[in-house]
Design an enzyme around this catalytic site. Structure first.
Site, PDB file in Angstrom:
ATOM      1  CG  ASP A  86      -2.134  -0.947   1.194  1.00 13.24           C
ATOM      2  OD1 ASP A  86      -2.057  -1.876   0.324  1.00 13.24           O
ATOM      3  OD2 ASP A  86      -3.062  -0.770   2.270  1.00 13.24           O
ATOM      4  CG  HIS A 142       1.738  -8.699   0.268  1.00 11.70           C
ATOM      5  ND1 HIS A 142       0.924  -9.837   0.865  1.00 11.70           N
ATOM      6  CD2 HIS A 142       1.386  -7.590   1.208  1.00 11.70           C
ATOM      7  CE1 HIS A 142       0.462  -9.457   2.007  1.00 11.70           C
ATOM      8  NE2 HIS A 142       0.813  -8.219   2.316  1.00 11.70           N
ATOM      9  CB  SER A 226       9.082   1.512   4.128  1.00  9.73           C
ATOM     10  OG  SER A 226       7.727   1.854   4.460  1.00  9.73           O
TER      11      SER A 226
END
Length: 259
Positions: A86, A142, A226
């Site tokens: 996301d 992911h 991040s």
């Protein structure tokens, strides 16, 4: 003056002592009292969270929260590259012949970022994408595609912020910060999946130790701050036509497709 001020703040947050204090505090029980206000300030969608907000023992646990099964879906097409996180697609472009990418008007050395002269040759002329995760985002990572790990290694000892100000005023955070670099082979092509931490040294926790990744599986998480950089070989990737900069995206949504 403005540039000097931002750089001063960035250096202060990067300092090992300051970073260690922030990390220690976020993992302490004392930080639990901040969770409700954090959730409110950053407008966290609590309906998506796997656990109730009161069950988290500290801010770090809340920051690295998992989501309920099924709240993110992945495009079931082997040629589609889905977003691994996301976040916000902050920039994309071409890896230039002199091994440079330009992000927010600032040049970054791919050689310095990857640290492997031989490995980067195949990415010259290919596409790059920069995905930034703010404190409001879900911070689990992911796999963007079914692929085989060719190599995975770590570089970097810094922890500069990787938000817009960090990218603009910091000392090359994408190529200085602690980062985990994974090269995947998918559909006969290679892609580099660079996970860049911030604020804390060693802020990336890798979970997938097997060689073959499945699209959508959780492979790692950011413990604080991040950015993700994706690099594709020349003439192998086409970005979605409707995507513009900046572009909000969720895990599993298509970024583009392999040609």
């Amino acid at each position: 003056m403005k540039t000097w001020f931002y750089r001063l703040l960035i250096e202060l947050t990067n300092h090992k002592f300051t970073s260690a204090l922030l990390k220690k505090f976020s993992q302490s029980k004392i930080s639990k009292f901040l969770i409700p206000s954090y959730a409110k300030v950053y407008n966290i969608n609590q309906e998506e969270m796997l656990y109730d907000i009161d069950t988290y023992e500290n801010l770090h646990e809340f920051f690295t929260r998992k989501l309920k099964p099924g709240v993110r879906s992945f495009v079931n097409d082997e040629k589609v590259i889905t977003s691994p996180v996301d976040g916000v697609l902050e920039d994309y472009g071409i890896v230039e012949s002199d091994k440079i990418i330009t992000v927010k008007g600032k040049q970054y050395s791919i050689l310095e970022m990857i640290g492997d002269e031989h490995r980067i040759k195949k990415y010259i002329g290919g596409k790059f994408l920069i995905l930034y995760l703010s404190p409001s985002h879900y911070h689990r990572i992911h796999s963007p595609i079914d692929g085989e790990i060719i190599t995975q290694y770590t570089l970097g000892t810094k922890s500069y912020p990787v938000n817009r100000y960090g990218l603009k005023y910091g000392k090359s955070p994408l190529s200085k910060n602690y980062r985990v670099i994974t090269e995947l082979k998918a559909q006969g092509n290679h892609l580099l999946f660079v996970k860049v931490g911030a604020m804390f040294i060693n802020s990336i926790e890798c979970m997938a130790t097997h060689q073959n990744w499945q699209k959508g599986e959780e492979v790692a998480y950011f413990s604080f701050g991040s950015t993700v950089v994706l690099l594709f070989e020349k003439d192998t990737f086409e970005i979605q036509n409707h995507i513009h900069i900046p572009y909000d995206i969720q895990v599993g949504e298509p970024l583009g497709h392999i040609k």
